[in-house]
Structure formats: C-alpha cells, structure tokens
Design a protein around this motif. Structure first.
Motif, PDB file in Angstrom:
ATOM      1  N   GLU A   6     -77.543  45.181  27.334  1.00 21.61           N
ATOM      2  CA  GLU A   6     -77.617  45.628  25.951  1.00 21.61           C
ATOM      3  C   GLU A   6     -78.212  44.615  24.991  1.00 21.61           C
ATOM      4  O   GLU A   6     -78.233  44.839  23.784  1.00 21.61           O
ATOM      5  CB  GLU A   6     -76.224  46.037  25.484  1.00 21.61           C
ATOM      6  N   GLY A   7     -78.648  43.484  25.522  1.00 14.68           N
ATOM      7  CA  GLY A   7     -79.287  42.496  24.666  1.00 14.68           C
ATOM      8  C   GLY A   7     -78.351  41.869  23.648  1.00 14.68           C
ATOM      9  O   GLY A   7     -78.770  41.516  22.555  1.00 14.68           O
ATOM     10  N   ARG A   8     -77.087  41.740  24.021  1.00 13.22           N
ATOM     11  CA  ARG A   8     -76.115  41.152  23.093  1.00 13.22           C
ATOM     12  C   ARG A   8     -76.199  39.628  23.139  1.00 13.22           C
ATOM     13  O   ARG A   8     -76.463  39.049  24.180  1.00 13.22           O
ATOM     14  CB  ARG A   8     -74.713  41.602  23.444  1.00 13.22           C
ATOM     15  N   PRO A   9     -75.937  38.975  22.016  1.00 10.60           N
ATOM     16  CA  PRO A   9     -76.044  37.513  21.963  1.00 10.60           C
ATOM     17  C   PRO A   9     -74.911  36.822  22.708  1.00 10.60           C
ATOM     18  O   PRO A   9     -73.774  37.289  22.701  1.00 10.60           O
ATOM     19  CB  PRO A   9     -75.967  37.217  20.462  1.00 10.60           C
ATOM     20  N   ARG A  10     -75.247  35.702  23.352  1.00  7.92           N
ATOM     21  CA  ARG A  10     -74.251  34.917  24.079  1.00  7.92           C
ATOM     22  C   ARG A  10     -74.499  33.437  23.849  1.00  7.92           C
ATOM     23  O   ARG A  10     -75.619  32.985  23.641  1.00  7.92           O
ATOM     24  CB  ARG A  10     -74.326  35.197  25.590  1.00  7.92           C
ATOM     25  N   GLY A  11     -73.410  32.692  23.933  1.00 11.91           N
ATOM     26  CA  GLY A  11     -73.444  31.232  23.843  1.00 11.91           C
ATOM     27  C   GLY A  11     -72.341  30.693  24.716  1.00 11.91           C
ATOM     28  O   GLY A  11     -72.168  31.153  25.837  1.00 11.91           O
ATOM     29  N   VAL A  12     -71.562  29.761  24.211  1.00 12.80           N
ATOM     30  CA  VAL A  12     -70.460  29.207  25.000  1.00 12.80           C
ATOM     31  C   VAL A  12     -69.253  30.136  24.930  1.00 12.80           C
ATOM     32  O   VAL A  12     -68.894  30.626  23.868  1.00 12.80           O
ATOM     33  CB  VAL A  12     -70.069  27.809  24.468  1.00 12.80           C
ATOM     34  N   PHE A  13     -68.633  30.374  26.073  1.00 11.98           N
ATOM     35  CA  PHE A  13     -67.363  31.091  26.112  1.00 11.98           C
ATOM     36  C   PHE A  13     -66.283  30.163  26.680  1.00 11.98           C
ATOM     37  O   PHE A  13     -65.366  29.776  25.984  1.00 11.98           O
ATOM     38  CB  PHE A  13     -67.482  32.370  26.929  1.00 11.98           C
ATOM     39  N   CYS A  14     -66.412  29.785  27.950  1.00 11.84           N
ATOM     40  CA  CYS A  14     -65.371  28.927  28.546  1.00 11.84           C
ATOM     41  C   CYS A  14     -65.611  27.446  28.254  1.00 11.84           C
ATOM     42  O   CYS A  14     -64.663  26.679  28.100  1.00 11.84           O
ATOM     43  CB  CYS A  14     -65.270  29.168  30.047  1.00 11.84           C
ATOM     44  N   GLY A  15     -66.844  27.039  28.247  1.00 12.93           N
ATOM     45  CA  GLY A  15     -67.180  25.642  27.992  1.00 12.93           C
ATOM     46  C   GLY A  15     -66.947  24.708  29.158  1.00 12.93           C
ATOM     47  O   GLY A  15     -67.095  23.491  29.015  1.00 12.93           O
ATOM     48  N   ILE A  16     -66.608  25.258  30.328  1.00 12.66           N
ATOM     49  CA  ILE A  16     -66.319  24.404  31.492  1.00 12.66           C
ATOM     50  C   ILE A  16     -67.052  24.850  32.745  1.00 12.66           C
ATOM     51  O   ILE A  16     -66.666  24.509  33.857  1.00 12.66           O
ATOM     52  CB  ILE A  16     -64.801  24.323  31.771  1.00 12.66           C
ATOM     53  N   GLY A  17     -68.100  25.649  32.605  1.00 15.02           N
ATOM     54  CA  GLY A  17     -68.925  25.986  33.753  1.00 15.02           C
ATOM     55  C   GLY A  17     -68.440  27.135  34.604  1.00 15.02           C
ATOM     56  O   GLY A  17     -68.934  27.335  35.710  1.00 15.02           O
ATOM     57  N   VAL A  18     -67.512  27.936  34.115  1.00 19.06           N
ATOM     58  CA  VAL A  18     -66.935  29.003  34.932  1.00 19.06           C
ATOM     59  C   VAL A  18     -67.535  30.377  34.623  1.00 19.06           C
ATOM     60  O   VAL A  18     -67.810  31.151  35.525  1.00 19.06           O
ATOM     61  CB  VAL A  18     -65.399  29.047  34.752  1.00 19.06           C
ATOM     62  N   CYS A  19     -67.768  30.704  33.360  1.00 23.14           N
ATOM     63  CA  CYS A  19     -68.089  32.083  32.982  1.00 23.14           C
ATOM     64  C   CYS A  19     -69.588  32.423  33.039  1.00 23.14           C
ATOM     65  O   CYS A  19     -69.938  33.583  33.070  1.00 23.14           O
ATOM     66  CB  CYS A  19     -67.567  32.366  31.582  1.00 23.14           C
ATOM     67  N   PHE A  20     -70.450  31.465  33.000  1.00 26.99           N
ATOM     68  CA  PHE A  20     -71.904  31.661  33.012  1.00 26.99           C
ATOM     69  C   PHE A  20     -72.417  32.389  31.767  1.00 26.99           C
ATOM     70  O   PHE A  20     -73.506  32.936  31.775  1.00 26.99           O
ATOM     71  CB  PHE A  20     -72.369  32.388  34.288  1.00 26.99           C
ATOM     72  N   ASP A  21     -71.651  32.444  30.707  1.00 25.32           N
ATOM     73  CA  ASP A  21     -72.132  33.084  29.478  1.00 25.32           C
ATOM     74  C   ASP A  21     -73.210  32.249  28.786  1.00 25.32           C
ATOM     75  O   ASP A  21     -74.004  32.782  28.027  1.00 25.32           O
ATOM     76  CB  ASP A  21     -70.966  33.286  28.499  1.00 25.32           C
ATOM     77  N   CYS A  22     -73.246  30.956  29.044  1.00 26.14           N
ATOM     78  CA  CYS A  22     -74.082  30.037  28.261  1.00 26.14           C
ATOM     79  C   CYS A  22     -75.451  29.797  28.875  1.00 26.14           C
ATOM     80  O   CYS A  22     -76.121  28.831  28.517  1.00 26.14           O
ATOM     81  CB  CYS A  22     -73.353  28.709  28.106  1.00 26.14           C
ATOM     82  N   LEU A  23     -75.895  30.655  29.787  1.00 20.92           N
ATOM     83  CA  LEU A  23     -77.151  30.413  30.495  1.00 20.92           C
ATOM     84  C   LEU A  23     -78.318  30.224  29.531  1.00 20.92           C
ATOM     85  O   LEU A  23     -78.420  30.889  28.505  1.00 20.92           O
ATOM     86  CB  LEU A  23     -77.448  31.567  31.449  1.00 20.92           C
ATOM     87  N   VAL A  24     -79.191  29.288  29.909  1.00 21.16           N
ATOM     88  CA  VAL A  24     -80.312  28.922  29.054  1.00 21.16           C
ATOM     89  C   VAL A  24     -81.419  28.364  29.947  1.00 21.16           C
ATOM     90  O   VAL A  24     -81.155  27.970  31.096  1.00 21.16           O
ATOM     91  CB  VAL A  24     -79.850  27.883  28.001  1.00 21.16           C
ATOM     92  N   THR A  25     -82.619  28.333  29.435  1.00 26.42           N
ATOM     93  CA  THR A  25     -83.737  27.765  30.175  1.00 26.42           C
ATOM     94  C   THR A  25     -83.969  26.331  29.713  1.00 26.42           C
ATOM     95  O   THR A  25     -84.104  26.072  28.515  1.00 26.42           O
ATOM     96  CB  THR A  25     -85.013  28.613  29.961  1.00 26.42           C
ATOM     97  N   VAL A  26     -83.971  25.399  30.673  1.00 26.91           N
ATOM     98  CA  VAL A  26     -84.189  23.988  30.350  1.00 26.91           C
ATOM     99  C   VAL A  26     -85.345  23.481  31.208  1.00 26.91           C
ATOM    100  O   VAL A  26     -85.296  23.564  32.441  1.00 26.91           O
ATOM    101  CB  VAL A  26     -82.926  23.143  30.621  1.00 26.91           C
TER     102      VAL A  26
END
Ligand code: FES
Length: 100
Positions: A51-71
């Motif tokens: 649905e193209g919803r915005p995401r950033g940090v959720f868990c902050g410890i590498g578990v949820c994968f919500d924070c995916l980004v291209t580096v």
C-alpha cells in the motif's frame, strides 16, 4: 535540551557528511543510518510493497525489518544496524527496493 549524547555524556569524534537522496546530512562516528536520519529530522525512509505506507524505525534492534533502506546501492539494509562511514549514500526505498 536532553539528548542521548548529553544523557550518556558522550564525546564522539567530529561529524562527517553522508547523503540522503543526494542531500547532505551529518553523521557521527559509530552512528547508525537510523540514528543519523533521526538526528536530521527524518523519521520515515521507505514505503511498503502493498500500500505504499511510510516506514522507519519500529523495533530499533534489527528484528522487525521495518527500517529497510538502500545504502551505497545495496537495497534492504536495516537502518537501525548499519553504521555509517564518510561519504555513504543513503537512498529512500520503495517496495522491495529492486527495480521490479
Ligand atoms: S527498526 Fe526493526 S529492524 Fe530496524
């Protein structure tokens, strides 16, 4: 103002430049992508596949994968885990992060 740096009485080395979608922002030594983006006022940097919803940090410890980004042209990096280096290029990510 109370900040994590002040609360921990941290004295990191000098800031260095990285980019977010071509815009220069600063990062501190040892800082993760997510921490640098938050410090720059950015709280979402990808959209979901369905649905193209915005995401950033959720868990902050590498578990949820919500924070995916291209580096540095590598998609699907967890922003909360990846430390930044001078000159790193961060790009916001849509969907899978691939050209599909
Ligand atoms: S915020 Fe959950 S993996 Fe990064």
């Amino acid at each position: 103002m109370r900040t994590p740096l002040k609360l921990a009485d941290a004295h990191p080395g000098p800031a260095f430049p990285v980019t977010l979608d071509g815009r220069e922002i600063e990062a501190l030594p040892g800082q993760t992508v997510a921490a640098a983006l938050w410090a720059a006022g950015v709280t979402s940097w990808r959209t979901t596949r369905g649905e193209g919803r915005p995401r950033g940090v959720f868990c902050g410890i590498g578990v949820c994968f919500d924070c995916l980004v291209t580096v540095n042209d590598r998609p699907n990096q967890r922003a909360c885990l990846v430390p930044l280096h001078p000159g790193d290029a961060i790009r916001t990510q849509e969907g899978t992060g691939h050209d599909d």
